[in-house]
Each structure stands twice: as C-alpha cells, then as structure tokens.
Design a protein around this motif. Structure first.
Motif, mmCIF file in Angstrom:
data_model
loop_
_atom_site.group_PDB
_atom_site.id
_atom_site.type_symbol
_atom_site.label_atom_id
_atom_site.label_comp_id
_atom_site.label_asym_id
_atom_site.label_seq_id
_atom_site.Cartn_x
_atom_site.Cartn_y
_atom_site.Cartn_z
ATOM 1 N N ILE A 113 0.861 -1.186 0.000
ATOM 2 C CA ILE A 113 0.000 0.000 0.000
ATOM 3 C C ILE A 113 0.903 1.244 0.000
ATOM 4 N N SER A 114 0.270 2.428 -0.137
ATOM 5 C CA SER A 114 1.080 3.655 -0.172
ATOM 6 C C SER A 114 1.509 4.061 1.244
ATOM 7 N N ILE A 115 2.499 4.944 1.315
ATOM 8 C CA ILE A 115 2.974 5.408 2.628
ATOM 9 C C ILE A 115 1.858 6.185 3.353
ATOM 10 N N LYS A 116 1.067 6.922 2.557
ATOM 11 C CA LYS A 116 -0.065 7.674 3.139
ATOM 12 C C LYS A 116 -1.042 6.724 3.811
ATOM 13 N N ALA A 117 -1.290 5.590 3.105
ATOM 14 C CA ALA A 117 -2.223 4.591 3.643
ATOM 15 C C ALA A 117 -1.680 3.977 4.938
ATOM 16 N N VAL A 118 -0.359 3.806 4.985
ATOM 17 C CA VAL A 118 0.265 3.271 6.210
ATOM 18 C C VAL A 118 0.074 4.261 7.359
ATOM 19 N N GLU A 119 0.311 5.543 7.061
ATOM 20 C CA GLU A 119 0.141 6.589 8.083
ATOM 21 C C GLU A 119 -1.267 6.550 8.655
ATOM 22 N N SER A 120 -2.239 6.453 7.733
ATOM 23 C CA SER A 120 -3.639 6.451 8.160
ATOM 24 C C SER A 120 -3.955 5.175 8.958
ATOM 25 N N LEU A 121 -3.429 4.047 8.490
ATOM 26 C CA LEU A 121 -3.646 2.769 9.202
ATOM 27 C C LEU A 121 -3.108 2.840 10.619
ATOM 28 N N LEU A 122 -1.885 3.379 10.735
ATOM 29 C CA LEU A 122 -1.241 3.455 12.048
ATOM 30 C C LEU A 122 -1.989 4.394 12.992
ATOM 31 N N SER A 123 -2.453 5.500 12.421
ATOM 32 C CA SER A 123 -3.165 6.460 13.267
ATOM 33 C C SER A 123 -4.487 5.855 13.750
ATOM 34 N N ARG A 124 -5.195 5.154 12.837
ATOM 35 C CA ARG A 124 -6.457 4.500 13.230
ATOM 36 C C ARG A 124 -6.199 3.381 14.243
ATOM 37 N N ALA A 125 -5.120 2.629 14.006
ATOM 38 C CA ALA A 125 -4.792 1.520 14.912
ATOM 39 C C ALA A 125 -4.511 2.047 16.313
ATOM 40 N N ARG A 126 -3.718 3.123 16.389
ATOM 41 C CA ARG A 126 -3.350 3.678 17.696
ATOM 42 C C ARG A 126 -4.585 4.196 18.431
ATOM 43 N N SER A 127 -5.440 4.915 17.660
ATOM 44 C CA SER A 127 -6.608 5.498 18.325
ATOM 45 C C SER A 127 -7.594 4.401 18.738
ATOM 46 N N ASN A 128 -7.789 3.389 17.883
ATOM 47 C CA ASN A 128 -8.693 2.279 18.249
ATOM 48 C C ASN A 128 -8.174 1.518 19.461
ATOM 49 N N LEU A 129 -6.869 1.303 19.486
ATOM 50 C CA LEU A 129 -6.280 0.559 20.598
ATOM 51 C C LEU A 129 -6.438 1.345 21.898
ATOM 52 N N GLN A 130 -6.184 2.648 21.813
ATOM 53 C CA GLN A 130 -6.307 3.472 23.014
ATOM 54 C C GLN A 130 -7.744 3.450 23.539
ATOM 55 N N LYS A 131 -8.711 3.508 22.576
ATOM 56 C CA LYS A 131 -10.132 3.471 22.973
ATOM 57 C C LYS A 131 -10.434 2.153 23.694
ATOM 58 N N LYS A 132 -9.939 1.062 23.125
ATOM 59 C CA LYS A 132 -10.185 -0.263 23.710
ATOM 60 C C LYS A 132 -9.569 -0.353 25.102
ATOM 61 N N LEU A 133 -8.340 0.153 25.224
ATOM 62 C CA LEU A 133 -7.661 0.086 26.521
ATOM 63 C C LEU A 133 -8.389 0.944 27.552
ATOM 64 N N ASP A 134 -8.827 2.143 27.115
ATOM 65 C CA ASP A 134 -9.547 3.028 28.036
ATOM 66 C C ASP A 134 -10.866 2.393 28.466
ATOM 67 N N ALA A 135 -11.549 1.773 27.482
ATOM 68 C CA ALA A 135 -12.852 1.166 27.778
ATOM 69 C C ALA A 135 -12.721 -0.001 28.746
ATOM 70 N N SER A 136 -11.700 -0.822 28.532
ATOM 71 C CA SER A 136 -11.568 -1.987 29.413
ATOM 72 C C SER A 136 -11.018 -1.608 30.785
ATOM 73 N N GLU A 137 -10.404 -0.422 30.865
ATOM 74 C CA GLU A 137 -9.916 0.028 32.172
ATOM 75 C C GLU A 137 -11.027 0.712 32.950
ATOM 76 N N GLY A 138 -12.099 1.074 32.213
ATOM 77 C CA GLY A 138 -13.262 1.709 32.856
ATOM 78 C C GLY A 138 -12.944 3.143 33.146
#
Lengths: 92, 177
Positions: B152-177
C-alpha cells in the motif's frame, strides 16, 4: 492502571533467537512431503476429461430416451392400424 | 541469478526475523515455531517463483504475515466448531488468546501481565491495523518498509497506524473503565 496500558511497553520486547534444530525439522518436513500438490496442468486435464465424460453420458441418456419414445409411438400406430410384422396370411 | 543465496543461506539470514514476527503476531512460542516452519517450507517451494519485484526480506515478511493470519483463522475455526464452551455461551473475548495462551520469551517477567493485556486488545483490532501496528511498534520498521510489505502507499500506512493507535487506546480506556 494507566501504566498497564502504555503501548510503549511493547518496545521493551526483546528479540529472541529461533529454537535450535529448527532447520533440521524444516528439512525433515520438506523431505517428508515432497510434492503433495497436483500440477495445475494435470488438474485442468482431469477436470476437462470429467466434463467430456459427463457430456457424453448426457448425450447417451438423451438418445436412449428418444429411441424408446420413438419405439413406443411406432407400437401405438401398429396396434391402432392392426398391422402385423408376420408374413403369415392366416392366423391359427 | 548466480549470486542468489541458497535456501540454507536464506534461512540463516531470516530465521530470527520470521520467528520474532510470528511470536509477536501469535504470542505463543510453540505456535510461532510451527508457523516459522510453515513459512520456510513455503519459501523453499516458492523460491523458483520469486521474481524479485520486492526484496527477499519484504517477500518473506509477506509470507510470514499470511501464514500467521491463516494460522489464526484455522485456530478460530477449530474453536468455533469444537466443543468450546465459551463460544457456545457467547464469550465476548471469543477468538482472542486467553492469558494462559500468552507465552512470549521476549517479554520480561515483570511486564508479562501488562504486555499480555495490550496484546489481547491488539488482537481485537482489524487485521490490517494489527499488522501495521506490530510492524511499526514491535518490529520497528519504517513506514516505507511497512508500505512495501503491505503493498500500500505510505499515506495509507500513516492512516492505518493512526487508526490503529486510536482504536487501541479506545479499547484500553474502555476496558480500564
């Protein structure tokens, strides 16, 4: 709990070496299953052969069905017109 | 093509890379070893088809990721169709390796629980996001290398990484309550 979810903890993961004798095991597996895949040409030839056989069977069944239908209608005509195959002029 | 490395040389140059990637993807030593074997068997069989469009390293990375994903799919199928009680009762953690499955020799003992917890949430991310995140954070690859591996393009990687980080943070925050 915040420290628990720090993604940067993943950066602390150390690189480990692959287990010893892994190459020997890979070699053994390669030799064990030399060629478990059928070559694509063989697969195409086999499927083509099966398709031809199937079509041939269909044709046979169809022609058999037609023949029996034809014989049946001929029998009806013979019976209705009181025709006989025999050359005998007198019936006993 | 005469200076192309032999299978043994390829194995020696890439074995640790493949094993560590599998370990980070599957988080289980035995599974990682099994998949590493599968990867090199595939490399051996497909070496003749390698056209050199990508570098050997990128090509092996791709094979490794595909093998890991296939392995996880097969494991998930096994759990679904096996007599697995949590699946029958609708466990929300379905498909995720439970803590007892976590066996990563690269993780220090004091971090084990925390890292297992993060990995548990990473496994819940969409496949592409999980792969990009692991390649960036754990494997420490550049965005250019990740782009080449994922095709994929470098732009797509940037977007993937940003979405991954934000989704992961949301999941971690949610499971921590």
């Amino acid at each position: 709990m915040k420290s628990k979810s720090n993604i940067d903890l993943l950066k602390k993961i150390e690189k480990v070496s692959a287990p010893p004798f892994l190459f020997t095991r890979i070699e053994a597996r390669i030799n064990q299953q030399p060629e478990d895949r059928i070559p694509i040409k063989w697969a195409y030839a086999m499927s083509l052969g099966l398709a031809v056989l199937f079509c041939f069977n269909l044709l046979l069944i169809r022609s058999d069905f037609r023949k029996s239908k034809k014989a049946e209608s001929l029998q009806i005509v013979v019976e209705e017109m009181d025709l006989h195959h025999s050359n005998q002029l007198y019936y006993e | 093509m005469s200076d192309f490395p032999s299978f043994k040389e390829i194995y020696e140059q890439h074995t640790d890379m493949v094993f560590n990637l599998c370990l980070n993807y599957l988080q289980n030593e035995a599974d990682a070893e099994e998949v590493t074997q599968d990867v090199f068997i595939k490399v051996y069989r497909q070496l003749a088809n390698f056209k050199g469009q990508a570098t050997l390293k990128t090509w092996i990375y791709r094979i490794s990721i595909n093998q890991c994903q296939d392995f996880l799919k097969a494991k998930k199928r096994q759990k679904r169709f096996g007599f697995h009680i949590p699946v029958l009762w609708g466990n929300p953690a379905e498909g995720l390796p439970v803590l007892s499955d976590f066996k990563h020799p690269g993780v220090q003992l004091e971090d084990k629980e925390a890292v297992a917890y993060i990995f548990k949430n990473i496994n819940d991310l969409p496949q592409q996001q999980k792969t990009a995140l692991l390649l960036k954070v754990v494997e420490d690859l550049s965005q250019k290398e990740i782009a080449a591996i994922l095709d994929i393009s470098i732009k797509a990687v940037e977007s993937l990484l940003s979405r991954a980080r934000s989704n992961l943070q949301k999941k971690l925050d949610a499971s921590e309550g």
